[in-house]
Scaffold this active site. Structure first.
Site, short mmCIF file in Angstrom:
data_model
loop_
_atom_site.label_atom_id
_atom_site.label_comp_id
_atom_site.label_asym_id
_atom_site.label_seq_id
_atom_site.Cartn_x
_atom_site.Cartn_y
_atom_site.Cartn_z
N LYS A 1 60.79 32.04 21.39
CA LYS A 1 60.03 31.61 22.01
C LYS A 1 58.73 33.33 22.03
O LYS A 1 58.15 33.40 22.17
CB LYS A 1 59.81 31.62 23.53
CG LYS A 1 59.82 30.18 23.63
CD LYS A 1 60.75 29.39 25.83
CE LYS A 1 61.99 29.92 26.02
NZ LYS A 1 62.49 29.17 25.24
N SER B 1 66.50 42.51 23.71
CA SER B 1 67.01 41.23 23.83
C SER B 1 68.23 41.53 24.76
O SER B 1 67.93 41.26 26.27
CB SER B 1 67.34 40.40 23.27
OG SER B 1 66.31 39.43 22.58
N ARG B 2 69.37 41.39 24.59
CA ARG B 2 70.68 42.15 25.12
C ARG B 2 71.00 43.12 24.81
O ARG B 2 71.96 43.35 23.89
CB ARG B 2 71.58 40.71 25.38
CG ARG B 2 70.65 39.79 26.38
CD ARG B 2 71.05 40.11 27.60
NE ARG B 2 70.51 39.16 28.60
CZ ARG B 2 68.92 38.60 29.15
NH1 ARG B 2 68.56 40.10 28.37
NH2 ARG B 2 69.05 37.86 29.88
N ASP C 1 65.33 48.19 25.29
CA ASP C 1 65.44 48.11 26.85
C ASP C 1 66.49 47.18 26.95
O ASP C 1 66.16 47.17 28.60
CB ASP C 1 63.69 46.95 26.67
CG ASP C 1 63.70 46.53 28.04
OD1 ASP C 1 63.24 47.53 28.94
OD2 ASP C 1 63.27 45.44 28.45
N GLU D 1 74.49 48.60 31.18
CA GLU D 1 73.13 48.54 31.29
C GLU D 1 73.30 47.95 33.28
O GLU D 1 72.99 48.87 34.23
CB GLU D 1 71.94 48.00 31.21
CG GLU D 1 72.55 46.10 31.03
CD GLU D 1 71.19 45.87 31.08
OE1 GLU D 1 70.43 46.34 29.32
OE2 GLU D 1 70.32 44.59 31.63
N HIS E 1 65.09 48.40 31.04
CA HIS E 1 65.52 46.18 31.02
C HIS E 1 64.15 46.11 31.78
O HIS E 1 63.83 45.47 32.47
CB HIS E 1 66.34 46.08 31.76
CG HIS E 1 66.59 44.35 31.62
ND1 HIS E 1 67.76 44.08 30.88
CD2 HIS E 1 65.56 42.96 31.35
CE1 HIS E 1 67.87 42.83 30.77
NE2 HIS E 1 66.29 42.05 30.98
N GLN E 2 62.79 46.20 31.31
CA GLN E 2 61.42 46.21 31.97
C GLN E 2 60.84 45.12 30.88
O GLN E 2 59.34 45.30 31.14
CB GLN E 2 60.36 46.69 32.40
CG GLN E 2 59.86 48.25 30.94
CD GLN E 2 58.85 49.37 31.25
OE1 GLN E 2 60.29 50.55 32.10
NE2 GLN E 2 58.06 49.54 31.15
N PHE F 1 59.97 42.40 30.93
CA PHE F 1 60.11 41.57 31.70
C PHE F 1 58.70 41.41 33.52
O PHE F 1 58.41 40.12 33.16
CB PHE F 1 61.41 40.52 32.59
CG PHE F 1 61.43 40.84 33.54
CD1 PHE F 1 62.69 42.35 33.80
CD2 PHE F 1 60.95 40.82 35.00
CE1 PHE F 1 63.01 42.75 34.14
CE2 PHE F 1 61.33 41.39 35.75
CZ PHE F 1 62.35 42.87 35.30
#
Ligand code: NAI
Length: 332
Positions: free
Chosen positions: A154, A233-234, A258, A263, A295-296, A298
């Site tokens: 996606k 992603s991760r 990110d 983290e 991790h922003q 989203f």
């Protein structure tokens, strides 16, 4: 249904309160991260809502189950942090939000590219201090550069289309190529070819046991000198120690992340007044050509709304003894 929401931030409360008005659920917010220490807070709740850095290992799952928790509502897409075997054993159902806004994450990956390339973060600070010099702010045209996209689900699909809009040549690798993307001119290649020819490599695949440290010394060796690597992603898709070595040798010219392997100890929290003891993170932060966001990807209005609505819908379905198929990781 009574639900305990862990790792609550002000924005979680705002969006769950706003959309929760339309649902009969009673949400109790806990600022605490879900860990084996904080798990007793879940007593008296049938459902627990967790985020990406909550601990959902076997110990936590067993304790949740012993407290009577039947449903784990993940307000995220990934479930690599959940011990699925333990959840199966505990007969705990797990639901998630598989897609809240692929655009949010894809656009953030593009933001990392543009910032690293055109150094707008540095220009902003310079100009505010009255320094209008252009020295060392030079970048490169994205037009006609080769962008290697690893994972065209996606988020990867949206990212491919945006980069095509810049006039880039987009090369993709995914075990399941997407016909629609091929029709639009995206070229699928082998991983080898992608690594060898890409000016920018962007990761959009999930973290699975097979993908752990997908980018490590061997894969880095195969890349172009001065390559830009983007990871939204991760964290554990990249071997951080290996990438630090590659940054020092200048093999990697730019790194935009990110997400970071360790983290959970830092991201989403203010550590500005504490001593950060993670030397690997501090080394990464010291490079002028590394850009880290916490991790922003989203974090847009549309995504936060969708996360709240889908989580509330998942709860409603469970209360009726139903599951929304595409949101279900495990049925009890
Ligand atoms: P998706 O499940 O729609 O797509 C993942 C794609 O990766 C699939 O097409 C799969 O075939 C492919 N893939 C799996 N292993 C691969 C490999 N070794 N090489 C190449 N392709 C591989 O997932 P979606 O929604 O696109 O999300 C991708 C990742 O983005 C998530 O797994 C999550 O880790 C991350 N994410 C990050 C966020 C952030 O805030 N930074 C927010 C949401 C997701």
């Amino acid at each position: 249904m009574k639900i305990a929401l862990f790792s609550t931030k002000s924005y979680d409360r705002e969006y769950f309160d706003r959309y929760g008005q339309d649902y009969p659920h009673e949400i109790t917010y806990f600022d605490n991260r879900l860990t084996s220490q904080s798990v007793p807070l879940a007593e008296g709740f049938r459902a627990v809502c967790a985020f990406v850095n909550d601990s959902l290992d076997a110990e936590v799952i067993e304790k949740l189950s012993a407290l009577g928790v039947e449903l784990l509502v993940l307000r995220c897409a990934g479930y690599n942090h959940v011990d699925l075997d333990a959840a199966k054993k505990a007969k705990m159902a797990i639901v998630r939000v598989p897609a809240y806004s692929p655009h949010a994450v894809a656009e953030h990956a593009v933001a990392l590219i543009l910032t690293l390339n055109r150094k707008t973060h540095k220009a902003y600070n310079r100009v505010r201090e009255g320094n209008f010099s252009l020295d060392r702010l030079d970048g490169f045209d994205l037009y006609q550069k080769t962008i290697g996209v690893i994972g065209t689900g996606k988020i990867g699909q949206v990212f491919c289309k945006i980069m095509q809009g810049f006039g880039c040549k987009v090369l993709a690798y995914d075990p399941f190529p997407n016909k629609e993307l091929i029709a639009q001119g995206i070229v699928y290649s082998s991983m080898e070819e992608l690594l060898k020819t890409s000016d920018i490599v962007s990761l959009h695949c999930p973290l699975t046991p097979e993908n752990y440290h997908l980018i490590q010394a061997d894969t880095l060796d195969k890349m172009k000198e001065g390559v830009m690597i983007i990871n939204s992603s991760r964290g554990a898709l990249i071997d951080t120690k290996a990438i630090i070595k590659a940054l020092k040798s200048r093999k990697v010219g730019y790194l935009g992340i990110d997400v970071y392997e360790q983290e959970a100890d830092f991201f989403f929290q203010d550590h500005s007044e504490t001593i950060i003891t993670d030397d690997t993170l501090m080394r990464l932060m010291s490079f002028p050509n590394v850009l880290i966001t916490s991790h922003q990807g989203f974090f847009t209005d549309e995504a936060l709304a969708q996360i709240a609505i889908t989580s509330l819908e998942n709860l409603t379905a469970f209360e009726k003894g139903e599951f929304i198929e595409e949101n279900t990781v495990l049925r009890a």
